[in-house]
Design an enzyme around this catalytic site. Structure first.
Site, PDB file in Angstrom:
ATOM      1  N   THR A 104       0.961  -1.160  -0.004  1.00  0.00           N
ATOM      2  CA  THR A 104       0.041  -0.060  -0.023  1.00  0.00           C
ATOM      3  C   THR A 104       0.960   1.056  -0.021  1.00  0.00           C
ATOM      4  O   THR A 104       1.756   1.241  -1.078  1.00  0.00           O
ATOM      5  CB  THR A 104      -1.260  -0.116   1.029  1.00  0.00           C
ATOM      6  OG1 THR A 104      -1.673  -1.259   1.171  1.00  0.00           O
ATOM      7  CG2 THR A 104      -1.952   1.039   1.041  1.00  0.00           C
ATOM      8  N   HIS A 105       0.908   2.284   1.022  1.00  0.00           N
ATOM      9  CA  HIS A 105       1.664   3.354   0.934  1.00  0.00           C
ATOM     10  C   HIS A 105       3.112   3.086   1.077  1.00  0.00           C
ATOM     11  O   HIS A 105       4.053   3.554   0.113  1.00  0.00           O
ATOM     12  CB  HIS A 105       1.241   4.338   1.898  1.00  0.00           C
ATOM     13  CG  HIS A 105      -0.233   4.679   1.911  1.00  0.00           C
ATOM     14  ND1 HIS A 105      -0.851   5.233   0.527  1.00  0.00           N
ATOM     15  CD2 HIS A 105      -1.383   4.728   2.557  1.00  0.00           C
ATOM     16  CE1 HIS A 105      -1.886   5.533   0.811  1.00  0.00           C
ATOM     17  NE2 HIS A 105      -2.449   4.877   2.110  1.00  0.00           N
ATOM     18  N   CYS A 156      -7.678   7.099   2.844  1.00  0.00           N
ATOM     19  CA  CYS A 156      -8.166   8.341   3.324  1.00  0.00           C
ATOM     20  C   CYS A 156      -9.306   9.073   2.458  1.00  0.00           C
ATOM     21  O   CYS A 156      -9.837  10.046   3.007  1.00  0.00           O
ATOM     22  CB  CYS A 156      -7.170   9.331   3.557  1.00  0.00           C
ATOM     23  SG  CYS A 156      -6.058   9.668   2.284  1.00  0.00           S
ATOM     24  N   GLY A 183       1.363  -3.318   6.893  1.00  0.00           N
ATOM     25  CA  GLY A 183       0.253  -2.449   7.070  1.00  0.00           C
ATOM     26  C   GLY A 183      -0.406  -2.849   8.411  1.00  0.00           C
ATOM     27  O   GLY A 183       0.080  -3.391   9.345  1.00  0.00           O
ATOM     28  N   TYR A 206     -10.950  10.015  12.808  1.00  0.00           N
ATOM     29  CA  TYR A 206     -11.121  10.719  11.478  1.00  0.00           C
ATOM     30  C   TYR A 206     -11.918   9.894  10.591  1.00  0.00           C
ATOM     31  O   TYR A 206     -12.748  10.419  10.005  1.00  0.00           O
ATOM     32  CB  TYR A 206      -9.693  10.980  11.053  1.00  0.00           C
ATOM     33  CG  TYR A 206      -9.036  12.189  11.283  1.00  0.00           C
ATOM     34  CD1 TYR A 206      -9.828  13.101  11.828  1.00  0.00           C
ATOM     35  CD2 TYR A 206      -7.452  12.157  11.395  1.00  0.00           C
ATOM     36  CE1 TYR A 206      -9.182  14.247  12.260  1.00  0.00           C
ATOM     37  CE2 TYR A 206      -7.097  13.072  11.701  1.00  0.00           C
ATOM     38  CZ  TYR A 206      -7.680  14.340  12.417  1.00  0.00           C
ATOM     39  OH  TYR A 206      -6.934  15.603  12.756  1.00  0.00           O
ATOM     40  N   THR A 232      15.071  -3.169  11.613  1.00  0.00           N
ATOM     41  CA  THR A 232      14.459  -3.900  12.548  1.00  0.00           C
ATOM     42  C   THR A 232      15.790  -4.300  13.433  1.00  0.00           C
ATOM     43  O   THR A 232      16.843  -4.184  12.971  1.00  0.00           O
ATOM     44  CB  THR A 232      13.406  -5.042  12.063  1.00  0.00           C
ATOM     45  OG1 THR A 232      14.438  -6.115  11.686  1.00  0.00           O
ATOM     46  CG2 THR A 232      12.547  -4.472  11.106  1.00  0.00           C
TER      47      THR A 232
END
Length: 442
Positions: free
Chosen positions: A9-10, A42, A112, A157, A270
């Site tokens: 995703t992003h 969003c 995610g 939100y 990590t």
């Protein structure tokens, strides 16, 4: 160098696009459960509300684009096992159910997050939906067509934006949250009071300070939401309670927070060598406190994904941390915040002061002008700025981006009073609102 990316995703998309530029000779493989990538969740409320007509505009990349860049694009593939020491992954093809292994030199975890789903009575009834991805948005739109009474659970939100979208589409909407204010994570009471009034004035029912105890159904579909204080008819329920990191696969192999958010250093590494992480699966450094926190925002994800690519071979660019800066438009009100609210700072036991400025944003000799409210939170002894919020009918939300920079650079409230801002009557007054906050601080 063989790079494997889990999730796209992003953060994953940013990591892949930047890696193809920086390491043209690398072999890059991405494994993604869905058949699409880079969906801007969003924008779901805008899509549901009809503001966005073409949902394809909510995607900024595609599997086809990645394939053109030379990426081995494995859509509808789920990573079901991970041996980080052995640098091996087990993958299932969701279309054929075939299982196979792959290995990596560098692993990028961008798995995610997923909506929190409470295990309460009736949760499996039909028409109780989530709001996270493209498929969710299409289901919400389809189900909402015939729904009269819609209940949204969760006043963050996403929940608040969906409530507005449903109300503007003529639905009877109820918003439920166990806390006594909407958006309480981002705003203090004087700001949420304005937003709540906007909803009440338009007939939205706010069931705040109420916890959902069960869902009741009729013919297999939800018909009622029962809370600790009342009951609400519902043809459709949207759960917007919050998110948790998708990191079960790696538990016990890398360091995490208690909620499963992966801990990385400032170079997105990590605790396991050659394993990197970014996005909603990660904890971030929250600059107002200097500690790790879980703040799943698309802005954080894109930055972190970009940094993973830059630091994949050697540490090059540090992550500067975040202020959790965000904004929202509720009907006519433009609202934004960054850093700590007064309430959250006091809950942390910090010794703070606040300054609130209410003023017309531009000179009264102009044909029109609106009042704006700006609140800045700062540490009492050091005077360092910790957070800010703004609300106005004119869009002044970019002021909060400026305060975000101030927090990141540990500026004091007194310095804010004398920062060089331009003056032009169309836009502001000789003393900018931010200057006024600095000048009026005790």
């Amino acid at each position: 160098m063989k790079i494997v990316v889990i999730g796209c995703t992003h953060a994953g998309t940013a990591a892949i696009l930047n890696s193809t530029k920086l390491y043209p000779d690398a072999e890059i493989t991405v494994y993604e459960r869905n058949d699409n990538i880079s969906f801007l969740s969003c924008g779901i409320a805008l899509y549901v509300g009809g503001v966005v007509k073409d949902p394809q505009g909510l995607f900024y990349s595609s599997p086809e684009e990645l394939a053109v860049l030379g990426v081995r694009t494995k859509m509808r593939h789920d990573v079901v096992g991970a041996d980080l020491d052995g640098k091996k992954l087990t993958i299932r093809n969701l279309d054929t159910d075939e299982t196979f292994e792959d290995h990596f030199d560098k692993l990028i975890i961008t798995t995610g997050s997923w909506p929190i789903v409470p295990r309460i009575q009736g949760i499996d009834l039909e028409n109780i939906l989530l709001s996270k991805n493209y498929y969710h948005s299409n289901t919400i739109i389809e189900k909402a067509k015939d729904a009269k009474n819609i209940v949204v659970v969760g006043a963050g939100y996403i929940g608040v934006e969906l409530v507005e979208a449903f109300e503007m589409n003529g639905k009877q909407v109820t918003l439920i949250d166990s806390l006594d204010r909407i958006l309480s994570k981002y705003l203090d009471k004087e700001f949420t009071d304005v937003a709540e009034s906007a909803f009440i004035d338009r007939g939205v029912r706010l069931a705040l300070g109420e916890t959902v105890t069960r869902f009741e159904g009729r013919d297999g579909a939800v018909s009622k939401v029962v809370t600790s204080k009342g009951e609400y008819e519902a043809d459709l329920v949207i759960l917007c309670i919050g998110f948790k990191p998708n990191t079960e696969l790696f538990k016990g192999q890398i360091d995490m927070l208690d909620n499963g958010a992966i801990i990385t250093d400032e170079y997105m590494r990590t605790s396991k060598e050659n394993v990197y992480a970014a996005g909603d699966s990660c904890a971030i450094i929250y600059n107002p406190t200097g500690k790790h926190a879980y703040i799943p925002l698309a802005t954080n994800a894109v930055r972190m994904g970009t940094l993973v690519a830059r630091n994949l071979v050697k540490p090059m660019t540090k992550y500067m941390g975040t202020q959790g800066t965000s904004g929202i438009k509720i009907y006519e009100e433009n609202i934004a915040s960054t850093g700590l609210t007064e309430n959250s700072a006091r809950e942390l036991g910090l010794d703070i002061q606040v300054v609130t400025v209410k003023d017309n944003y531009r000179p009264e000799f102009m044909p029109t002008y609106d009042e704006a409210t700006l609140k800045v939170v700062y540490e009492r002894e050091s005077r360092i700025i910790l957070g800010a919020q703004i609300i106005s009918k004119t869009d002044l939300t970019q002021s909060i981006n400026t305060i975000s920079v101030c927090i990141q650079n540990k500026m004091t409230i007194d310095e804010l009073g004398f920062v060089d801002f331009f003056f032009q009557p169309h836009f502001n007054k000789p003393w900018n609102l931010l200057n006024l906050a600095g000048l009026r601080a005790e």
